[in-house]
Design a protein around this motif. Structure first.
Motif, PDB file in Angstrom:
ATOM      1  N   LEU A 132       0.893  -1.053  -0.173  1.00  0.00           N
ATOM      2  CA  LEU A 132      -0.148  -0.143  -0.131  1.00  0.00           C
ATOM      3  C   LEU A 132       0.671   1.321  -0.080  1.00  0.00           C
ATOM      4  N   ASN A 133       1.963   1.224   0.912  1.00  0.00           N
ATOM      5  CA  ASN A 133       2.880   2.246   0.713  1.00  0.00           C
ATOM      6  C   ASN A 133       3.489   2.543  -0.592  1.00  0.00           C
ATOM      7  N   TYR A 134       3.757   1.471  -1.356  1.00  0.00           N
ATOM      8  CA  TYR A 134       4.257   1.490  -2.747  1.00  0.00           C
ATOM      9  C   TYR A 134       3.050   2.132  -3.704  1.00  0.00           C
ATOM     10  N   GLN A 135       1.979   1.661  -3.462  1.00  0.00           N
ATOM     11  CA  GLN A 135       0.799   1.937  -4.412  1.00  0.00           C
ATOM     12  C   GLN A 135       0.156   3.401  -4.159  1.00  0.00           C
ATOM     13  N   LYS A 136       0.658   4.038  -3.100  1.00  0.00           N
ATOM     14  CA  LYS A 136      -0.007   5.218  -2.819  1.00  0.00           C
ATOM     15  C   LYS A 136       0.826   6.311  -3.683  1.00  0.00           C
ATOM     16  N   GLY A 137       2.018   5.959  -4.021  1.00  0.00           N
ATOM     17  CA  GLY A 137       2.846   6.894  -4.790  1.00  0.00           C
ATOM     18  C   GLY A 137       2.531   6.774  -6.226  1.00  0.00           C
ATOM     19  N   ARG A 138       1.534   5.762  -6.532  1.00  0.00           N
ATOM     20  CA  ARG A 138       1.337   5.432  -7.947  1.00  0.00           C
ATOM     21  C   ARG A 138      -0.209   6.240  -8.353  1.00  0.00           C
ATOM     22  N   LEU A 139      -0.660   6.746  -7.394  1.00  0.00           N
ATOM     23  CA  LEU A 139      -2.078   7.289  -7.591  1.00  0.00           C
ATOM     24  C   LEU A 139      -2.188   8.559  -8.350  1.00  0.00           C
ATOM     25  N   VAL A 140      -0.865   9.268  -8.600  1.00  0.00           N
ATOM     26  CA  VAL A 140      -1.149  10.530  -9.148  1.00  0.00           C
ATOM     27  C   VAL A 140      -1.070  10.132 -10.852  1.00  0.00           C
ATOM     28  N   ARG A 141      -2.038  10.779 -11.576  1.00  0.00           N
ATOM     29  CA  ARG A 141      -2.378  10.652 -12.736  1.00  0.00           C
ATOM     30  C   ARG A 141      -1.748   9.195 -13.602  1.00  0.00           C
ATOM     31  N   SER A 142      -2.189   8.004 -12.875  1.00  0.00           N
ATOM     32  CA  SER A 142      -1.800   6.923 -13.526  1.00  0.00           C
ATOM     33  C   SER A 142      -3.185   6.100 -13.700  1.00  0.00           C
ATOM     34  N   TRP A 143      -3.998   6.699 -14.289  1.00  0.00           N
ATOM     35  CA  TRP A 143      -4.957   6.069 -14.926  1.00  0.00           C
ATOM     36  C   TRP A 143      -5.041   4.748 -15.413  1.00  0.00           C
ATOM     37  N   THR A 144      -4.128   4.685 -16.540  1.00  0.00           N
ATOM     38  CA  THR A 144      -4.030   3.546 -17.601  1.00  0.00           C
ATOM     39  C   THR A 144      -3.803   2.647 -16.677  1.00  0.00           C
ATOM     40  N   HIS A 145      -2.777   2.584 -15.810  1.00  0.00           N
ATOM     41  CA  HIS A 145      -2.414   1.558 -14.857  1.00  0.00           C
ATOM     42  C   HIS A 145      -3.683   1.043 -13.732  1.00  0.00           C
ATOM     43  N   LEU A 146      -4.127   1.964 -13.274  1.00  0.00           N
ATOM     44  CA  LEU A 146      -5.359   1.687 -12.162  1.00  0.00           C
ATOM     45  C   LEU A 146      -6.371   0.895 -13.224  1.00  0.00           C
ATOM     46  N   GLU A 147      -6.903   1.369 -14.390  1.00  0.00           N
ATOM     47  CA  GLU A 147      -7.717   0.908 -15.324  1.00  0.00           C
ATOM     48  C   GLU A 147      -7.283  -0.627 -15.547  1.00  0.00           C
ATOM     49  N   ARG A 148      -6.028  -0.886 -15.830  1.00  0.00           N
ATOM     50  CA  ARG A 148      -5.672  -2.233 -16.047  1.00  0.00           C
ATOM     51  C   ARG A 148      -5.680  -3.118 -15.012  1.00  0.00           C
ATOM     52  N   GLN A 149      -5.337  -2.424 -13.798  1.00  0.00           N
ATOM     53  CA  GLN A 149      -5.492  -3.547 -12.516  1.00  0.00           C
ATOM     54  C   GLN A 149      -6.931  -3.771 -12.080  1.00  0.00           C
ATOM     55  N   ARG A 150      -7.799  -3.171 -12.462  1.00  0.00           N
ATOM     56  CA  ARG A 150      -9.104  -3.252 -11.844  1.00  0.00           C
ATOM     57  C   ARG A 150      -9.683  -4.355 -12.429  1.00  0.00           C
ATOM     58  N   GLY A 151      -9.105  -4.647 -13.723  1.00  0.00           N
ATOM     59  CA  GLY A 151      -9.668  -6.133 -14.358  1.00  0.00           C
ATOM     60  C   GLY A 151      -9.091  -7.289 -14.035  1.00  0.00           C
ATOM     61  N   SER A 152      -8.203  -7.161 -13.147  1.00  0.00           N
ATOM     62  CA  SER A 152      -7.199  -8.208 -12.849  1.00  0.00           C
ATOM     63  C   SER A 152      -7.056  -8.555 -11.423  1.00  0.00           C
ATOM     64  N   GLY A 153      -8.093  -7.964 -10.647  1.00  0.00           N
ATOM     65  CA  GLY A 153      -8.083  -8.375  -9.271  1.00  0.00           C
ATOM     66  C   GLY A 153      -6.875  -7.483  -8.467  1.00  0.00           C
ATOM     67  N   GLY A 154      -7.041  -6.062  -9.065  1.00  0.00           N
ATOM     68  CA  GLY A 154      -6.073  -5.274  -8.241  1.00  0.00           C
ATOM     69  C   GLY A 154      -6.900  -4.773  -6.768  1.00  0.00           C
ATOM     70  N   MET A 155      -6.427  -3.511  -6.433  1.00  0.00           N
ATOM     71  CA  MET A 155      -7.035  -2.978  -5.149  1.00  0.00           C
ATOM     72  C   MET A 155      -8.612  -2.849  -5.292  1.00  0.00           C
ATOM     73  N   GLY A 156      -9.382  -3.745  -4.712  1.00  0.00           N
ATOM     74  CA  GLY A 156     -11.028  -3.715  -4.934  1.00  0.00           C
ATOM     75  C   GLY A 156     -11.703  -2.423  -4.873  1.00  0.00           C
ATOM     76  N   PHE A 157     -11.011  -1.408  -4.022  1.00  0.00           N
ATOM     77  CA  PHE A 157     -11.648  -0.377  -3.582  1.00  0.00           C
ATOM     78  C   PHE A 157     -11.386   0.827  -4.807  1.00  0.00           C
ATOM     79  N   MET A 158     -10.565   0.516  -5.683  1.00  0.00           N
ATOM     80  CA  MET A 158     -10.321   1.612  -6.891  1.00  0.00           C
ATOM     81  C   MET A 158     -11.435   1.855  -7.932  1.00  0.00           C
ATOM     82  N   GLY A 159     -12.023   3.043  -7.810  1.00  0.00           N
ATOM     83  CA  GLY A 159     -13.100   3.215  -8.791  1.00  0.00           C
ATOM     84  C   GLY A 159     -12.566   3.825 -10.217  1.00  0.00           C
ATOM     85  N   GLY A 160     -13.498   4.542 -10.819  1.00  0.00           N
ATOM     86  CA  GLY A 160     -12.967   5.185 -12.198  1.00  0.00           C
ATOM     87  C   GLY A 160     -12.048   6.366 -12.012  1.00  0.00           C
TER      88      GLY A 160
END
Length: 436
Positions: A132-160
């Motif tokens: 989580l400490n690592y992922q916290k730094g990845r939240l700024v303007r990293s939409w593509t990464h989060l969108e890809r994660q969401r479909g493959s069992g990434g952090m379940g609480f991440m929205g659009g």
């Protein structure tokens, strides 16, 4: 954990940066990176060293390398690119966009391995906190990464995507981190209580440390008869195990096996595992286990010393014995060339956990070191200082006690280094060195 029938197709890239000083040979670095990928059974389609003249802020690698990688990703149907470097969130996102596939850096790969290896509740908490400490730094303007994660069992609480959602994600991650830190603080207190009980029982602690896959758990199993998981895998052991063993002349010690270290071990992981690594911090003796047959053993040893330094442990604070493991894989000439201590040590012992060679000599060295650490004193305690008698029984080994006189009681006690400063201050003027 069940694996998919078709494993993830992976490409490995090990950047060789011109002018960057490193004590690791680049071929050894690539071999280790391949070992890290193999630790979670990825299907490595290609693995290569890429020479980098300078690090590009946008993509880390140069435009030509990125273009070549993109073509190879498409031709070889690569699902995941692993880069042996610490990528910024922007570099990761740009590489994913340019190559058309998911990209993870060295830190993320190690976190994935730890996530799969964690077996105990404590281990799971520690790995999740680091992730989580690592992922916290990845939240700024990293939409593509989060969108890809969401479909493959990434952090379940991440929205659009969207600024509001990103703030929500960051807040929820922060809340979860606070909860995990609270739980791990309780673990730390429990461990501290266990260590205090061992201290009162006058049982010294000997901690095994070493580069991952150096053979710590195999050595631990040989010395204790325990069944700790030991396999030729990086990070085979994550959870600290402690067992009591008896030294040649009857003295008991607690032997502690710990997580293996590695080059560029993520800071968040060191911090998350600090509760576990307290066993190392408070150890009376550290056994630094080295795979002396590994061509890169000198660089590996330096990495271990770097992590110990980050924990505040050094040869100035704790006695270190080097254990040169896997000597069965070397002849006498090669061993003589390889066997050079890393830093200040009180002894170096060649052993083979596989054949048991050298184990008796190692136990004798541990016993000798403990004997040299402890000092014996005559102590006078007046009748009015009854609490001092309680302190001696709690913090010292009481060897003898004379019959009480009108002035008080005289003791002969043995003091371990960890209590010597407090002892000398508390009993100042009432002690003398014992002649035993």
């Amino acid at each position: 954990m069940d694996r998919q029938e078709v494993p993830t197709r992976v490409g490995l890239v090990c950047p060789d940066i011109r002018g960057k000083s490193t004590h690791h040979d680049i071929d050894a670095r690539l071999a280790e990176f391949e070992g890290l990928a193999g630790a979670i059974r990825l299907d490595v389609i290609f693995s290569e060293i890429v020479k980098v003249r300078e690090i590009r802020p946008a993509t880390y690698l140069g435009a030509g390398h990125v273009e070549t990688l993109a073509a190879r990703v498409k031709a070889d149907e690569i699902d995941l690119l692993l880069i042996d470097a610490a990528l910024s969130p922007i570099q990761q996102r740009n590489l994913e966009r340019e190559t058309g596939t998911k990209v993870l850096d060295r830190t993320a790969l190690i976190l994935e391995i730890f996530g799969e290896r964690a077996a105990t509740r404590e281990g799971v908490l520690q790995v999740e906190l680091a992730h989580l400490n690592y992922q916290k730094g990845r939240l700024v303007r990293s939409w593509t990464h989060l969108e890809r994660q969401r479909g493959s069992g990434g952090m379940g609480f991440m929205g659009g995507p969207g600024e509001t959602q990103i703030e929500s994600d960051r807040r929820q991650i922060g809340d979860r981190i606070a909860l995990l830190e609270d739980r791990l603080e309780k673990v730390k207190k429990t461990r501290a209580q266990q260590r205090r009980r061992r201290t009162r029982a006058q049982i010294p602690v000997v901690a095994l440390v070493g580069y991952t896959n150096a053979g710590k758990s195999s050595l631990f199993n040989r010395l204790t008869g325990a069944g700790v998981f030991a396999e030729n895998l990086l990070f085979a052991t994550l959870d600290t195990t402690v067992r009591k063993i008896e030294l040649p002349h009857g003295r008991e010690v607690m032997l502690s096996d710990t997580v293996g270290f590695v080059a560029d071990l993520p800071h968040d992981l060191v911090a998350a595992f600090r509760a576990t690594l307290e066993e190392v911090i408070d150890a009376d003796i550290i056994l630094h286990v080295r795979d002396i047959a590994n061509p890169d053993h000198a660089a590996q040893a330096q990495d271990v010393l770097n992590v110990l330094d980050e924990l505040g442990v050094s040869a100035e604070t704790t006695s270190i014995i080097e254990v040169w493991n896997k000597i069965d894989l070397l002849d006498e000439t090669d061993l003589a060339l390889a066997a050079v201590p890393a830093g200040k040590v009180i002894a170096s012992v060649p052993v083979s956990a596989h054949t048991r060679q050298g184990l008796d000599a190692l136990l004798l060295e541990i016993e000798k070191a403990l004997g040299e650490q402890s000092r014996t004193y005559n102590v006078h305690v007046p009748h009015a200082a009854g609490s001092d008698i309680g302190w001696l029984h709690s913090h010292a080994e009481v060897i003898a006690r004379e019959e009480p006189t009108e002035q008080g009681s005289d003791f002969v006690v043995r003091i371990d280094p960890r209590h010597r400063t407090e002892f000398l201050e508390r009993f100042n003027g009432r002690i003398s060195a014992a002649d035993l």
